[in-house]
Structures are given as structure tokens and as C-alpha cells.
Design an enzyme around this catalytic site. Sequence first.
Site, PDB file in Angstrom:
ATOM      1  N   LYS A   1      43.917  34.506  74.683  1.00  0.00           N
ATOM      2  CA  LYS A   1      44.812  35.660  74.713  1.00  0.00           C
ATOM      3  C   LYS A   1      46.028  35.363  73.834  1.00  0.00           C
ATOM      4  O   LYS A   1      46.669  34.320  73.989  1.00  0.00           O
ATOM      5  CB  LYS A   1      45.277  35.948  76.141  1.00  0.00           C
ATOM      6  CG  LYS A   1      46.207  37.145  76.240  1.00  0.00           C
ATOM      7  CD  LYS A   1      46.541  37.472  77.683  1.00  0.00           C
ATOM      8  CE  LYS A   1      47.696  36.683  78.232  1.00  0.00           C
ATOM      9  NZ  LYS A   1      48.998  36.966  77.598  1.00  0.00           N
TER      10      LYS A   1
ATOM     11  N   ASP B   1      47.291  40.857  73.696  1.00  0.00           N
ATOM     12  CA  ASP B   1      48.034  41.346  74.873  1.00  0.00           C
ATOM     13  C   ASP B   1      49.428  41.809  74.452  1.00  0.00           C
ATOM     14  O   ASP B   1      50.411  41.105  74.652  1.00  0.00           O
ATOM     15  CB  ASP B   1      48.104  40.184  75.880  1.00  0.00           C
ATOM     16  CG  ASP B   1      48.890  40.497  77.136  1.00  0.00           C
ATOM     17  OD1 ASP B   1      49.037  41.683  77.471  1.00  0.00           O
ATOM     18  OD2 ASP B   1      49.347  39.532  77.779  1.00  0.00           O
TER      19      ASP B   1
ATOM     20  N   LYS C   1      50.612  45.021  75.264  1.00  0.00           N
ATOM     21  CA  LYS C   1      51.107  45.929  76.321  1.00  0.00           C
ATOM     22  C   LYS C   1      51.898  47.100  75.750  1.00  0.00           C
ATOM     23  O   LYS C   1      53.081  47.298  76.063  1.00  0.00           O
ATOM     24  CB  LYS C   1      51.983  45.170  77.324  1.00  0.00           C
ATOM     25  CG  LYS C   1      51.295  44.024  78.049  1.00  0.00           C
ATOM     26  CD  LYS C   1      52.192  43.477  79.146  1.00  0.00           C
ATOM     27  CE  LYS C   1      51.595  42.294  79.858  1.00  0.00           C
ATOM     28  NZ  LYS C   1      51.542  41.057  79.063  1.00  0.00           N
TER      29      LYS C   1
ATOM     30  N   ASP D   1      54.661  53.697  74.739  1.00  0.00           N
ATOM     31  CA  ASP D   1      55.523  54.524  73.887  1.00  0.00           C
ATOM     32  C   ASP D   1      54.957  55.945  73.919  1.00  0.00           C
ATOM     33  O   ASP D   1      54.015  56.217  74.677  1.00  0.00           O
ATOM     34  CB  ASP D   1      55.549  53.935  72.455  1.00  0.00           C
ATOM     35  CG  ASP D   1      56.853  54.244  71.725  1.00  0.00           C
ATOM     36  OD1 ASP D   1      57.340  55.394  71.833  1.00  0.00           O
ATOM     37  OD2 ASP D   1      57.378  53.349  71.051  1.00  0.00           O
TER      38      ASP D   1
ATOM     39  N   THR E   1      51.745  41.188  87.235  1.00  0.00           N
ATOM     40  CA  THR E   1      51.521  40.272  88.361  1.00  0.00           C
ATOM     41  C   THR E   1      52.799  39.539  88.775  1.00  0.00           C
ATOM     42  O   THR E   1      52.830  38.894  89.813  1.00  0.00           O
ATOM     43  CB  THR E   1      50.420  39.257  88.010  1.00  0.00           C
ATOM     44  OG1 THR E   1      50.634  38.776  86.677  1.00  0.00           O
ATOM     45  CG2 THR E   1      49.048  39.888  88.089  1.00  0.00           C
TER      46      THR E   1
ATOM     47  N   ARG F   1      49.967  28.794  81.963  1.00  0.00           N
ATOM     48  CA  ARG F   1      50.577  27.494  82.249  1.00  0.00           C
ATOM     49  C   ARG F   1      49.708  26.501  83.015  1.00  0.00           C
ATOM     50  O   ARG F   1      49.783  25.298  82.718  1.00  0.00           O
ATOM     51  CB  ARG F   1      51.927  27.724  82.951  1.00  0.00           C
ATOM     52  CG  ARG F   1      52.995  28.227  81.984  1.00  0.00           C
ATOM     53  CD  ARG F   1      54.158  28.895  82.670  1.00  0.00           C
ATOM     54  NE  ARG F   1      53.768  30.172  83.246  1.00  0.00           N
ATOM     55  CZ  ARG F   1      54.613  31.029  83.822  1.00  0.00           C
ATOM     56  NH1 ARG F   1      55.904  30.723  83.905  1.00  0.00           N
ATOM     57  NH2 ARG F   1      54.177  32.180  84.296  1.00  0.00           N
TER      58      ARG F   1
END
Length: 235
Positions: A32, A59, A61, A64, A121, A213
Amino acid sequence: MPKDVIIALDFNTSKETLEFLEVFHPLHPFVKIGMELFYAEGPSVVRKLKQNGHRVFLDLKLHDIPNTVRKSMRVLAELGVDVCNLHAAGTTAMMRAALDGLTEGSPSGCRPLLVAVTQLTSTSEEVMHNELLIPNTMEETVRHYAMNAHTAGLDGVVCSPLEAGLVKKACGADFITITPGIRFAGAAGDDQSRITTPARAREIGSDYIVVGRPITQAASPLDAYKQCCREFLNA
Ligand code: C5P
């Protein structure tokens, strides 16, 4: 539905990204690219990772007005990525426009999958109530946003693994769930809120887990990736 582990490459240079991926050779994991890397390096890093044989979830996102999102998606489609996304909060009109843009920008007829972020999340139900002024439960909100995405013709959503089952129930087994918010048992959640383990994500029914991470900051990223695959894919 194919299941897979997607590594979130949250780095800010191509150099660091490509060096990080060296230890995975010859596995070519699904990756990603988020805002940090894309804003730093632009389309070239996307093309490089595609050339190197990775499937890519871009990714960014988008959120608009429909016309802007449509034209932006038309441009992004030309990068040949596998998955693109936007915020479901942008409305069904925006999601339909995005889908049109992706289709127009994919002359081969093979457009990237398009998925909508329901609620990040990192957002807790309490924050959603108090700051976003959404009075419903998190489950109701995620279900409703997923149904809007389904109505707009999207391929799936990004949600917490905890919500993958309810999305499948509302929108059908083929509606894809991509789920960040993954942590190994006993690990800290960092800034994430609605989290669970790779094993539990499999049980609940998520199609793809996105892991940043827990892999990128691990002592051995390859071992951490393999642990995710063992737990999530039984592989
Ligand atoms: O490091 P960690 O595993 O928490 O990274 C999760 C990744 O998934 C980040 O790149 C983050 O931007 C992304 N993401 C998320 N929640 C969403 C959508 C994307 O955490 N709803």
C-alpha cells in the site's frame, strides 16, 4: 474471494521503501502506498513498484466535489494500480463520479478496484459522536456508509476488521473488505482504535488486512510479515 496481507509502506523516500522491500525478495508482497510516500515521490514510485511485480493499493482517500474526484481518478487510473480509494463521506454522487473517472482512465477496460473508507480505524465511537456529530453507533454508521458505497457500484470498503462481518452481511460476500487496524496479540495500538489480530480478522471475514507498523517497525519485518500470513491465510 482471494485473501492477502497488504504491507503499508509508510515511508517518505523511494530509497527507503525499496531497501525495506529487499528482504522480501522473491515474495513480491501486495503493498500500500499512502499519502506520505506519494506526496514525497509522486507517480514514479508507483510505477517502480508495479514494474518490480508488486500489486499496489494506492491509498489517497479522495474526498472532494464529484467533478474534481472524477478527473483525479481518471489520472490515477493511468498508473495501473490495483486498488484506489476515497472517503464514503463524500456522498454517493462523489463515489459514482469516481467510478466513472476510473473507468474512463482505464482504456483496457481493466480498471482498478475502488473501495471507500467508512470510518477511519483511528476514530473511536466516542469521537465520532462528539466531534463528527454522528449520533448512530459505529456499527450502524459503517453499515450505512458501506451500503452507500455498494449502491454507488463500488467494489468494497475499508473498515475495521471488527466490522468486516457486518459489511459482508449487509452488502454480500463478494463486496470486498480491506481492513487496517491490525495488531499482534498483546501489542500496543499506537494511534489506532478499532483493532484486532490477523487471526481474528480472518475469523470475522476480512478479505485483505493492511499492516503497517507491526511489520515496518518489527525487528525482523520478514518474520512479522510471515506471521501475518500464517495467522491470516493459514499459510
Ligand atoms: O501502522 P498501521 O498498521 O497502523 O498502519 C495502517 C495503515 O492503514 C496506515 O497507512 C493508514 O493510513 C491506513 N489506514 C487506516 N485506516 C483506514 C484507512 C487506511 O489505518 N480507515
